[in-house]
Write a protein that holds these residues in place. Structure first.
Motif, short mmCIF file in Angstrom:
data_model
loop_
_atom_site.label_atom_id
_atom_site.label_comp_id
_atom_site.label_asym_id
_atom_site.label_seq_id
_atom_site.Cartn_x
_atom_site.Cartn_y
_atom_site.Cartn_z
N VAL A 28 -7.10 -11.62 -10.19
CA VAL A 28 -7.22 -11.82 -8.75
C VAL A 28 -6.46 -10.74 -7.99
O VAL A 28 -6.95 -10.17 -7.01
N VAL A 29 -5.23 -10.42 -8.45
CA VAL A 29 -4.44 -9.38 -7.79
C VAL A 29 -5.14 -8.03 -7.90
O VAL A 29 -5.21 -7.25 -6.93
N ASP A 30 -5.69 -7.74 -9.07
CA ASP A 30 -6.40 -6.48 -9.26
C ASP A 30 -7.63 -6.41 -8.36
O ASP A 30 -7.91 -5.36 -7.75
N LEU A 31 -8.36 -7.50 -8.25
CA LEU A 31 -9.54 -7.51 -7.38
C LEU A 31 -9.15 -7.32 -5.91
O LEU A 31 -9.83 -6.61 -5.17
N ASP A 32 -8.05 -7.94 -5.50
CA ASP A 32 -7.61 -7.78 -4.11
C ASP A 32 -7.28 -6.32 -3.81
O ASP A 32 -7.67 -5.78 -2.76
N ALA A 33 -6.58 -5.66 -4.74
CA ALA A 33 -6.23 -4.25 -4.54
C ALA A 33 -7.48 -3.37 -4.51
O ALA A 33 -7.62 -2.48 -3.65
N ARG A 34 -8.41 -3.65 -5.42
CA ARG A 34 -9.64 -2.84 -5.46
C ARG A 34 -10.50 -3.07 -4.22
O ARG A 34 -11.12 -2.14 -3.71
N ILE A 35 -10.52 -4.30 -3.73
CA ILE A 35 -11.31 -4.59 -2.52
C ILE A 35 -10.70 -3.87 -1.32
O ILE A 35 -11.43 -3.31 -0.48
N THR A 36 -9.37 -3.87 -1.21
CA THR A 36 -8.72 -3.17 -0.09
C THR A 36 -9.03 -1.68 -0.13
O THR A 36 -9.37 -1.07 0.90
N THR A 37 -8.93 -1.09 -1.33
CA THR A 37 -9.23 0.34 -1.46
C THR A 37 -10.69 0.63 -1.15
O THR A 37 -11.02 1.61 -0.47
N GLN A 38 -11.58 -0.23 -1.63
CA GLN A 38 -13.01 0.00 -1.40
C GLN A 38 -13.38 -0.15 0.07
O GLN A 38 -14.23 0.59 0.58
N ARG A 39 -12.75 -1.07 0.76
CA ARG A 39 -13.01 -1.21 2.19
C ARG A 39 -12.57 0.05 2.95
O ARG A 39 -13.25 0.49 3.89
N ALA A 40 -11.42 0.60 2.54
CA ALA A 40 -10.97 1.85 3.17
C ALA A 40 -11.97 2.98 2.91
O ALA A 40 -12.25 3.80 3.80
N ARG A 41 -12.52 3.03 1.70
CA ARG A 41 -13.51 4.06 1.39
C ARG A 41 -14.79 3.88 2.20
O ARG A 41 -15.40 4.84 2.65
N VAL A 42 -15.19 2.63 2.41
CA VAL A 42 -16.38 2.36 3.22
C VAL A 42 -16.16 2.80 4.66
O VAL A 42 -17.03 3.44 5.28
N GLU A 43 -14.99 2.48 5.22
CA GLU A 43 -14.70 2.90 6.59
C GLU A 43 -14.65 4.41 6.70
O GLU A 43 -15.12 4.98 7.70
N SER A 44 -14.09 5.10 5.69
CA SER A 44 -14.06 6.56 5.72
C SER A 44 -15.47 7.14 5.69
O SER A 44 -15.79 8.09 6.43
N ALA A 45 -16.35 6.56 4.86
CA ALA A 45 -17.73 7.04 4.81
C ALA A 45 -18.45 6.80 6.13
O ALA A 45 -19.25 7.63 6.58
#
Length: 324
Positions: free
Chosen positions: A164-181
């Motif tokens: 769960v902790v790993d998924l939360d970190a990956r989701i946060t990073t992926q959301r930042a990548r989506v906003e950057s794109a």
């Protein structure tokens, strides 16, 4: 005499003035040296004080870290744990016990995920898949065991906190990548950049959706535990659910496999038969005709040799004349 005395007094005054001047210079140099010494010693003392303070802070931090590392995490309620359980209970009335189980689960905020029943009076059976809140898991299991005579109980737990902790970190990073794109897409000026950024944005959004789906699945499993309870009548023995072996069991299994194989074979034959009638029969006739032609074939041809001489007739013998 007066001139000499005046000269002596002048010399004395001059000497006294020089001595006073030298004393002032010495005092000034001593004060300046002391100021320099104090100015130098003050910065040196300051780092020393800072080092002492830093050392104390580092020791304090080290002690805090050691205390945090040494103390185990006993807060089970803040961990993500998946509870699953299976149990078998023998009851006098299967339908009544099933209704009681459903009522117990509904009362704690759960629901029924699956319900399979086979009603045959005393040997009736019912298999219920119950979803209950994780906090009420053990309480519900104990309540279900009181419905009759418990014959089997199995409980499994799986700690998925790290996932769960790993998924939360990956989701946060992926959301930042989506906003950057998205920001880059808004600043695109050429069609090539626009198409490339749209593809990249779609890929990143798909990855984000996949991660969020995994987190939602884990959240569902951790928030609602699963209990599979089998309710059996009084005439159902424990051996009914055990793995049976023996000649009759093997014969029954083999017969079932044989019937299944024959069903599949007949299905395939029915699908292929029209093609055989349309193409197979003419092809078989053609093959038969070709074989007959090969068997008949042309007569064998003998190689030509030297011509043999024809037989010649013997010379004729003149007949004898008879006398007159």
């Amino acid at each position: 005499m007066d001139g000499r005395e005046r000269r002596r007094r002048g010399v004395g005054l001059t000497a006294a003035a020089l001595v006073a001047l030298l004393g002032l210079v010495a005092c000034g140099s001593g004060d300046s040296g002391g100021g320099r010494d104090s100015a130098v010693s003050a910065p040196e003392a300051a780092p020393a004080d800072k080092n002492r303070a830093g050392g104390g802070a580092e020791r304090g931090g080290g002690q805090a870290e050691q205390g945090g590392a040494g103390a185990p995490d006993l807060r089970v309620d803040q961990r993500s744990i998946i509870y699953t359980g299976t149990m078998r209970v023998q009851v006098d009335d299967v339908d009544a016990a099933a209704r009681s189980a459903v009522a117990t689960v509904t009362a704690v905020g759960g629901f029924v995920g699956g319900d399979q029943r086979r009603s045959a009076d005393a040997d009736a059976t019912a298999q219920l898949e119950l979803r209950v809140p994780a906090a009420k898991f053990h309480e519900v299991v104990d309540e279900l065991a009181k419905l009759g005579r418990q014959q089997r109980r199995e409980i499994h737990t799986e700690d998925v906190t790290e996932q769960v902790v790993d998924l939360d970190a990956r989701i946060t990073t992926q959301r930042a990548r989506v906003e950057s794109a998205r920001r880059l897409l808004a600043r695109a000026t050429t069609i090539t950049d626009l198409v490339s950024l749209e593809n990249e944005l779609s890929r990143r959004e798909a990855d984000l959706a996949s991660l969020e789906a995994k987190k939602k699945r884990l959240a569902d499993l951790t928030s609602l535990s699963t209990i599979t309870v089998s309710l059996v009548g009084p005439d159902v023995s424990t051996a009914d659910e055990e793995t049976e072996i023996g000649f009759l069991v093997g014969l029954e299994g083999g017969w079932q496999v044989f019937l299944t194989s024959m069903t599949v074979l007949l299905t395939v034959l029915g699908a292929v038969l029209p093609w055989l009638l349309v193409f197979g029969v003419p092809l078989a006739v053609l093959l038969v005709v070709l074989r007959r032609r090969r068997r008949r074939g042309p007569p064998p041809v003998t190689p030509a040799g030297p011509a043999e001489p024809l037989p010649t007739a013997p010379p004729t013998v003149p007949a004898a004349r008879s006398g007159p």
